[in-house]
Design a protein around this motif. Sequence first.
Motif, PDB file in Angstrom:
ATOM      1  N   PRO A  26      60.268  97.761  45.214  1.00 43.02           N
ATOM      2  CA  PRO A  26      59.339  98.890  45.332  1.00 43.02           C
ATOM      3  C   PRO A  26      59.626  99.941  44.266  1.00 43.02           C
ATOM      4  N   LEU A  27      58.575 100.577  43.766  1.00 36.59           N
ATOM      5  CA  LEU A  27      58.687 101.673  42.805  1.00 36.59           C
ATOM      6  C   LEU A  27      57.721 102.756  43.275  1.00 36.59           C
ATOM      7  N   THR A  28      58.229 103.693  44.074  1.00 35.89           N
ATOM      8  CA  THR A  28      57.352 104.644  44.753  1.00 35.89           C
ATOM      9  C   THR A  28      57.931 106.056  44.735  1.00 35.89           C
ATOM     10  N   VAL A  29      57.096 106.993  45.145  1.00 31.50           N
ATOM     11  CA  VAL A  29      57.504 108.379  45.348  1.00 31.50           C
ATOM     12  C   VAL A  29      57.292 108.729  46.813  1.00 31.50           C
ATOM     13  N   LYS A  30      58.296 109.382  47.426  1.00 35.14           N
ATOM     14  CA  LYS A  30      58.184 109.851  48.796  1.00 35.14           C
ATOM     15  C   LYS A  30      58.085 111.366  48.810  1.00 35.14           C
ATOM     16  N   LEU A  31      57.144 111.866  49.585  1.00 38.41           N
ATOM     17  CA  LEU A  31      56.953 113.300  49.757  1.00 38.41           C
ATOM     18  C   LEU A  31      57.266 113.646  51.206  1.00 38.41           C
ATOM     19  N   PHE A  32      58.178 114.589  51.409  1.00 40.10           N
ATOM     20  CA  PHE A  32      58.626 114.962  52.748  1.00 40.10           C
ATOM     21  C   PHE A  32      58.098 116.337  53.133  1.00 40.10           C
ATOM     22  N   THR A  33      57.763 116.487  54.402  1.00 36.01           N
ATOM     23  CA  THR A  33      57.421 117.805  54.915  1.00 36.01           C
ATOM     24  C   THR A  33      58.704 118.534  55.301  1.00 36.01           C
ATOM     25  N   ASN A  34      58.589 119.819  55.590  1.00 40.27           N
ATOM     26  CA  ASN A  34      59.681 120.517  56.252  1.00 40.27           C
ATOM     27  C   ASN A  34      59.764 120.017  57.689  1.00 40.27           C
ATOM     28  N   GLU A  35      60.752 120.440  58.428  1.00 40.20           N
ATOM     29  CA  GLU A  35      60.928 119.957  59.794  1.00 40.20           C
ATOM     30  C   GLU A  35      59.732 120.340  60.657  1.00 40.20           C
ATOM     31  N   ILE A  36      59.136 119.349  61.303  1.00 40.31           N
ATOM     32  CA  ILE A  36      58.032 119.605  62.221  1.00 40.31           C
ATOM     33  C   ILE A  36      58.529 119.707  63.657  1.00 40.31           C
ATOM     34  N   ALA A  37      59.773 119.295  63.867  1.00 36.12           N
ATOM     35  CA  ALA A  37      60.485 119.372  65.142  1.00 36.12           C
ATOM     36  C   ALA A  37      61.964 119.350  64.788  1.00 36.12           C
ATOM     37  N   PRO A  38      62.832 119.697  65.706  1.00 39.25           N
ATOM     38  CA  PRO A  38      64.250 119.700  65.367  1.00 39.25           C
ATOM     39  C   PRO A  38      64.714 118.366  64.782  1.00 39.25           C
ATOM     40  N   ALA A  39      65.257 118.408  63.548  1.00 38.57           N
ATOM     41  CA  ALA A  39      65.829 117.255  62.850  1.00 38.57           C
ATOM     42  C   ALA A  39      64.797 116.184  62.492  1.00 38.57           C
ATOM     43  N   THR A  40      63.511 116.522  62.507  1.00 43.20           N
ATOM     44  CA  THR A  40      62.456 115.533  62.265  1.00 43.20           C
ATOM     45  C   THR A  40      61.541 115.982  61.125  1.00 43.20           C
ATOM     46  N   ARG A  41      61.332 115.081  60.146  1.00 41.58           N
ATOM     47  CA  ARG A  41      60.418 115.346  59.036  1.00 41.58           C
ATOM     48  C   ARG A  41      59.474 114.162  58.867  1.00 41.58           C
ATOM     49  N   LEU A  42      58.256 114.470  58.468  1.00 41.25           N
ATOM     50  CA  LEU A  42      57.302 113.420  58.107  1.00 41.25           C
ATOM     51  C   LEU A  42      57.453 113.081  56.631  1.00 41.25           C
ATOM     52  N   TYR A  43      57.070 111.829  56.275  1.00 44.64           N
ATOM     53  CA  TYR A  43      57.056 111.461  54.859  1.00 44.64           C
ATOM     54  C   TYR A  43      55.782 110.699  54.529  1.00 44.64           C
ATOM     55  N   PHE A  44      55.374 110.821  53.282  1.00 43.75           N
ATOM     56  CA  PHE A  44      54.239 110.090  52.743  1.00 43.75           C
ATOM     57  C   PHE A  44      54.718 109.386  51.473  1.00 43.75           C
ATOM     58  N   GLN A  45      54.388 108.125  51.344  1.00 43.92           N
ATOM     59  CA  GLN A  45      54.926 107.304  50.257  1.00 43.92           C
ATOM     60  C   GLN A  45      53.782 106.676  49.466  1.00 43.92           C
ATOM     61  N   LEU A  46      53.851 106.820  48.142  1.00 46.29           N
ATOM     62  CA  LEU A  46      52.819 106.281  47.260  1.00 46.29           C
ATOM     63  C   LEU A  46      53.464 105.577  46.078  1.00 46.29           C
ATOM     64  N   GLY A  47      52.837 104.515  45.619  1.00 44.69           N
ATOM     65  CA  GLY A  47      53.359 103.818  44.440  1.00 44.69           C
ATOM     66  C   GLY A  47      52.964 102.364  44.436  1.00 44.69           C
ATOM     67  N   GLY A  48      53.903 101.523  44.062  1.00 40.22           N
ATOM     68  CA  GLY A  48      53.632 100.096  43.993  1.00 40.22           C
ATOM     69  C   GLY A  48      54.892  99.282  44.109  1.00 40.22           C
ATOM     70  N   SER A  49      54.769  98.002  43.855  1.00 37.21           N
ATOM     71  CA  SER A  49      55.933  97.120  43.901  1.00 37.21           C
ATOM     72  C   SER A  49      55.674  95.912  43.008  1.00 37.21           C
ATOM     73  N   LEU A  50      56.770  95.341  42.520  1.00 32.34           N
ATOM     74  CA  LEU A  50      56.734  94.092  41.772  1.00 32.34           C
ATOM     75  C   LEU A  50      57.485  93.046  42.578  1.00 32.34           C
ATOM     76  N   ALA A  51      57.010  91.818  42.542  1.00 33.34           N
ATOM     77  CA  ALA A  51      57.623  90.777  43.367  1.00 33.34           C
ATOM     78  C   ALA A  51      57.585  89.433  42.659  1.00 33.34           C
ATOM     79  N   VAL A  52      58.598  88.621  42.935  1.00 31.36           N
ATOM     80  CA  VAL A  52      58.634  87.249  42.429  1.00 31.36           C
ATOM     81  C   VAL A  52      58.756  86.301  43.616  1.00 31.36           C
ATOM     82  N   PRO A  53      57.977  85.214  43.633  1.00 31.71           N
ATOM     83  CA  PRO A  53      58.059  84.265  44.741  1.00 31.71           C
ATOM     84  C   PRO A  53      59.317  83.410  44.646  1.00 31.71           C
ATOM     85  N   ILE A  54      59.992  83.227  45.765  1.00 30.55           N
ATOM     86  CA  ILE A  54      61.208  82.417  45.794  1.00 30.55           C
ATOM     87  C   ILE A  54      61.070  81.212  46.719  1.00 30.55           C
TER      88      ILE A  54
END
Length: 232
Positions: A115-143
């Motif tokens: 995977p080659l992505t960027v994650k964006l995190f919110t501030n805490e929405i509840a004690p010790a809890t944050r949301l994240y949003f992930q965007l990007g792509g990935s490269l893969a080889v079949p095995i």
Amino acid sequence: MKRLFLSLSILVASATAVSAQVEIGIKVSPSVTYLRTDAASTYQFKDEKSQLGFGGGLIVDYFFGENYAFSTGLMLTGKGGTYSYQKDYRALNPNDPLIPKGDVQKLSTQYLELPLTVKLFTNEIAPATRLYFQLGGSLAVPIGARINGEKRYTDPDTNEETTALSHVLFIDANALVAFGAEYQLGRSTKLLAGLSYHRGLVNLDHYFEKTRGFSDVTIKNNVFALDLGMKF
């Protein structure tokens, strides 16, 4: 001596700051996978069934800001689905009438994925809890690959035997979008749960056009995954 201790203190502080920017963990991803097919109408390619898949591996988040991280890792993922096709052929010689003949294939492929992505995190929405949003792509080889559960495939039209892996292109690329939540369990331990969609961008067909002479055949991967993991 004071300068030495000062230098060591700065070095330790710098190393601690750098290590705090990198979070490493593991993830498992049960999924639903299917194949998008397209071809000339002559061959009547159809998407038939999805299948259950499973993936897992290493995740690495490198933070370049409090709420921003470059996310990569190394994953072993299972993909595939079932499709059907049909082609007219002549039974004995060119003067025979055209007869429709079809086949159904269940293609299951294992990939080693980066995977080659960027994650964006919110501030805490509840004690010790944050949301994240992930965007990007990935490269893969079949095995590894199977067709109808077998590592080798005998074409019903030609009676020629090939390996299932030879039907799949040597590389795949995917667009990736995901969202989820992280929960701080301890000082450096975090639990994560989320959903992700992986849309195949590369035509993985390496058989119908190359070996069978079909034209304009396109087969692409699609995956909906439940991501469960832990970072240490």
